[in-house]
Structures are given as C-alpha cells and as structure tokens.
Design a protein around this motif. Sequence first.
Motif, short mmCIF file in Angstrom:
data_model
loop_
_atom_site.label_atom_id
_atom_site.label_comp_id
_atom_site.label_asym_id
_atom_site.label_seq_id
_atom_site.Cartn_x
_atom_site.Cartn_y
_atom_site.Cartn_z
N VAL A 1 10.37 21.37 25.37
CA VAL A 1 8.95 21.70 26.06
C VAL A 1 8.12 22.37 24.94
CG1 VAL A 1 8.05 23.35 27.68
CG2 VAL A 1 9.87 21.85 28.33
N LEU A 2 8.91 23.27 24.26
CA LEU A 2 8.28 24.34 23.32
C LEU A 2 7.71 23.34 22.21
CD1 LEU A 2 7.56 27.07 22.54
CD2 LEU A 2 9.97 27.13 21.41
N GLN A 3 8.49 22.35 21.77
CA GLN A 3 8.10 21.40 20.66
C GLN A 3 6.86 20.80 20.94
OE1 GLN A 3 10.76 18.15 19.82
NE2 GLN A 3 9.96 17.85 17.73
N ALA A 4 6.73 20.39 22.33
CA ALA A 4 5.42 19.76 22.66
C ALA A 4 4.45 20.64 22.82
CB ALA A 4 5.76 18.95 24.06
N ILE A 5 4.48 21.83 23.25
CA ILE A 5 3.58 22.75 23.26
C ILE A 5 2.92 23.09 21.81
CG2 ILE A 5 2.88 25.29 23.88
CD1 ILE A 5 4.81 24.90 26.05
N GLN A 6 3.81 23.26 21.06
CA GLN A 6 3.44 23.41 19.53
C GLN A 6 2.77 22.52 18.97
OE1 GLN A 6 7.61 24.47 18.26
NE2 GLN A 6 7.05 26.95 17.95
N GLY A 7 3.07 21.42 19.56
CA GLY A 7 2.47 20.18 18.79
C GLY A 7 1.18 19.87 19.49
N GLY A 8 0.70 20.57 20.76
CA GLY A 8 -0.58 20.65 21.31
C GLY A 8 -0.60 20.20 22.78
N ALA A 9 0.63 19.91 23.53
CA ALA A 9 0.52 19.67 24.65
C ALA A 9 0.19 20.71 25.60
CB ALA A 9 1.92 19.25 25.17
N SER A 10 -0.75 20.29 26.52
CA SER A 10 -1.33 21.48 27.61
C SER A 10 -0.66 21.69 28.75
CB SER A 10 -2.69 20.84 27.86
OG SER A 10 -3.60 20.78 26.75
N GLY A 11 0.49 20.96 29.03
CA GLY A 11 1.13 21.16 30.18
C GLY A 11 2.41 19.97 30.35
N TYR A 12 3.06 20.29 31.28
CA TYR A 12 4.26 19.40 31.63
C TYR A 12 4.21 19.04 33.30
CZ TYR A 12 7.52 19.02 27.88
OH TYR A 12 8.14 18.97 26.89
N ILE A 13 4.50 17.78 33.31
CA ILE A 13 4.46 17.19 34.93
C ILE A 13 6.04 16.75 35.07
CG2 ILE A 13 3.91 15.51 36.60
CD1 ILE A 13 0.99 15.60 34.96
N LEU A 14 6.63 17.30 35.94
CA LEU A 14 8.06 16.63 36.29
C LEU A 14 7.82 15.39 37.01
CD1 LEU A 14 9.79 20.04 37.41
CD2 LEU A 14 10.20 18.60 35.35
N LYS A 15 8.66 14.50 36.74
CA LYS A 15 8.70 13.06 37.31
C LYS A 15 9.42 13.48 38.96
CE LYS A 15 9.09 9.94 33.29
NZ LYS A 15 9.98 8.91 32.81
N GLY A 16 8.93 12.80 39.70
CA GLY A 16 9.80 13.06 41.19
C GLY A 16 8.76 13.72 41.73
N GLY A 17 7.78 14.34 41.29
CA GLY A 17 6.67 15.01 42.13
C GLY A 17 6.00 14.35 43.14
N ARG A 18 5.37 15.24 44.07
CA ARG A 18 4.34 14.28 44.96
C ARG A 18 3.15 13.91 44.24
NH1 ARG A 18 6.17 18.72 47.81
NH2 ARG A 18 4.24 19.51 47.80
N GLU A 19 2.54 12.76 44.69
CA GLU A 19 1.25 12.31 44.09
C GLU A 19 0.32 13.43 44.02
OE1 GLU A 19 -0.30 8.84 46.26
OE2 GLU A 19 1.23 7.88 45.91
N GLU A 20 0.03 14.35 45.15
CA GLU A 20 -0.88 15.31 45.07
C GLU A 20 -0.63 16.44 43.89
OE1 GLU A 20 1.60 16.16 49.08
OE2 GLU A 20 0.79 14.32 47.96
N GLU A 21 0.83 16.56 43.73
CA GLU A 21 1.22 17.24 42.99
C GLU A 21 0.89 16.98 41.32
OE1 GLU A 21 5.21 19.43 44.74
OE2 GLU A 21 5.30 17.74 43.56
N ILE A 22 0.94 15.73 41.10
CA ILE A 22 0.66 15.11 40.08
C ILE A 22 -1.03 15.01 39.89
CG2 ILE A 22 0.80 12.92 38.39
CD1 ILE A 22 3.43 12.42 39.80
N LEU A 23 -1.52 14.62 40.54
CA LEU A 23 -3.05 14.72 40.59
C LEU A 23 -3.44 16.16 40.28
CD1 LEU A 23 -3.90 11.98 43.30
CD2 LEU A 23 -3.98 11.72 40.80
N GLY A 24 -2.82 17.08 41.17
CA GLY A 24 -3.30 18.42 40.97
C GLY A 24 -3.30 18.90 39.49
#
Length: 237
Positions: free
Chosen positions: A110-133
């Motif tokens: 997670v930290l490596q991705a953030i340092q590369g410029g990622a703005s956040g994380y979405i966990l697979k398995g989440g509900r549709e409204e959680e992913i869209l949110g």
Amino acid sequence: MIDEAPMPLSRERPPPSSAGRVAIALVEDDPHFCLFLESMLEASPRHRVIATANSAAEALAWDAAVQPHVLLVDVGLPDRSGAELVADLVARHPAALVLMLTAETDAAIVLQAIQGGASGYILKGGREEEILGAIDDALAGGAPMSPSIARKVLGLMRGPGNVKPAVKSGGAALAILTERESNLLERVAAGAGDKEIAEALGLSRSTVKNALLVIYQKWRVRSRTEAAVKFTRLTEG
C-alpha cells in the motif's frame, strides 16, 4: 451466468458521448472481475469505461488518445506489481487519479503505491455503492482507503527503522506550512474528515478543501493520503 470463456481485456473505446461522465480505465487481469467493474460503471450515469488492459505492458501501450480521469489498477498483475506500475501511469496520465484494486492489505505494498502516486485503495469484494463511492470520493479530493489499511500504513510509518534518513531532516518541508496548514494536516493524519476538521478549526469545508490543495502544491503530492503519510514521517522522524 458469466461465460467461462476468456474474454479479450485490452481494448480502447471512443470517448463517452455523454458530457460530464467520468472516463475510467481499468488495469485488471481477472476477466470476471473486470466484467463486473465494466458492467457496474457503464450502468452508472456518472461513469464510463474508456479502456481496459489485463497487464502492465498493455496499459503502458494504450494510445495517447486514452485520457482517463481515473485509473483502477489491480495490485496483482501477471507481469508486474500494480504498486510498481503506479509511477509510470502517473507519468503518462498526470491529470488522472490512480486507485488500487486489491484483495490484500499488505501495508508495505500500500505504501509503495501511495509513494508512486496512488490516491487510494479499493478492496475487492466491496459492494457496488462502496466502489462507486470510493471513485467519487477521490474525485472530490478525498483518499479512499479502508480504516484497516490506513491503520496498517500509519503503523508501518511509525515503526522503528522505517523512516528514511533523507526524510528525518524534513524541517524545511514543515517550515513552508502555515500554522493553520500544520494543524489541518495533523488532523488529516489522524484520520479526520473535512467536516470534522472544519468544525475543529472553525473553518468552512470549502476552506479546508482549498487549504489541502495548497498543501499538495507546496509538497508536490497528489492526494490526501500521500500528504498524511509525509506529515507522519516528518513529525515522527
């Protein structure tokens, strides 16, 4: 029922015909999960998929006309870690936000991705409204990340031996912040939202959002999470 036959994932599409829809590109090697994301996003009046790829190489080979607002990137790609790919995607699509897709919560990745410029994380398995949110939250200036992941990242940053020597001498980076910006960042690093921060500091939510944008420019970071991680490093190093 989803057809078990493999489907071609790497393809580009014409830009959305509906003005205002968010252009999204997917980098995901699981054909079934990719199909789920595409169906969900195309059914939304706010989003549209403009390109997909099933590997890092295919994502980096997209035509220059592919200009997404958001990139959803799987961490576990077959040819390269998605966390490693982030920096290259950010360089090619500087105006886009990168959100990672993962079923794991490894803080180092997670930290490596953030340092590369990622703005956040979405966990697979989440509900549709959680992913869209989460996508909408990132577009609004937030940094979507589950509380469990956020705690692990901050724990990694606070652990012994995890602060690089170059970061320990971060007085200059802190010195360019105003007192209000420092107070604001302290609350961001603690996990407070804009409304909470606004109430604590006696500010409007729009003032908090604008102050964060100024901080991003000063520190050359791209997201709330990246700013929080940097603040934690500097103040606890």
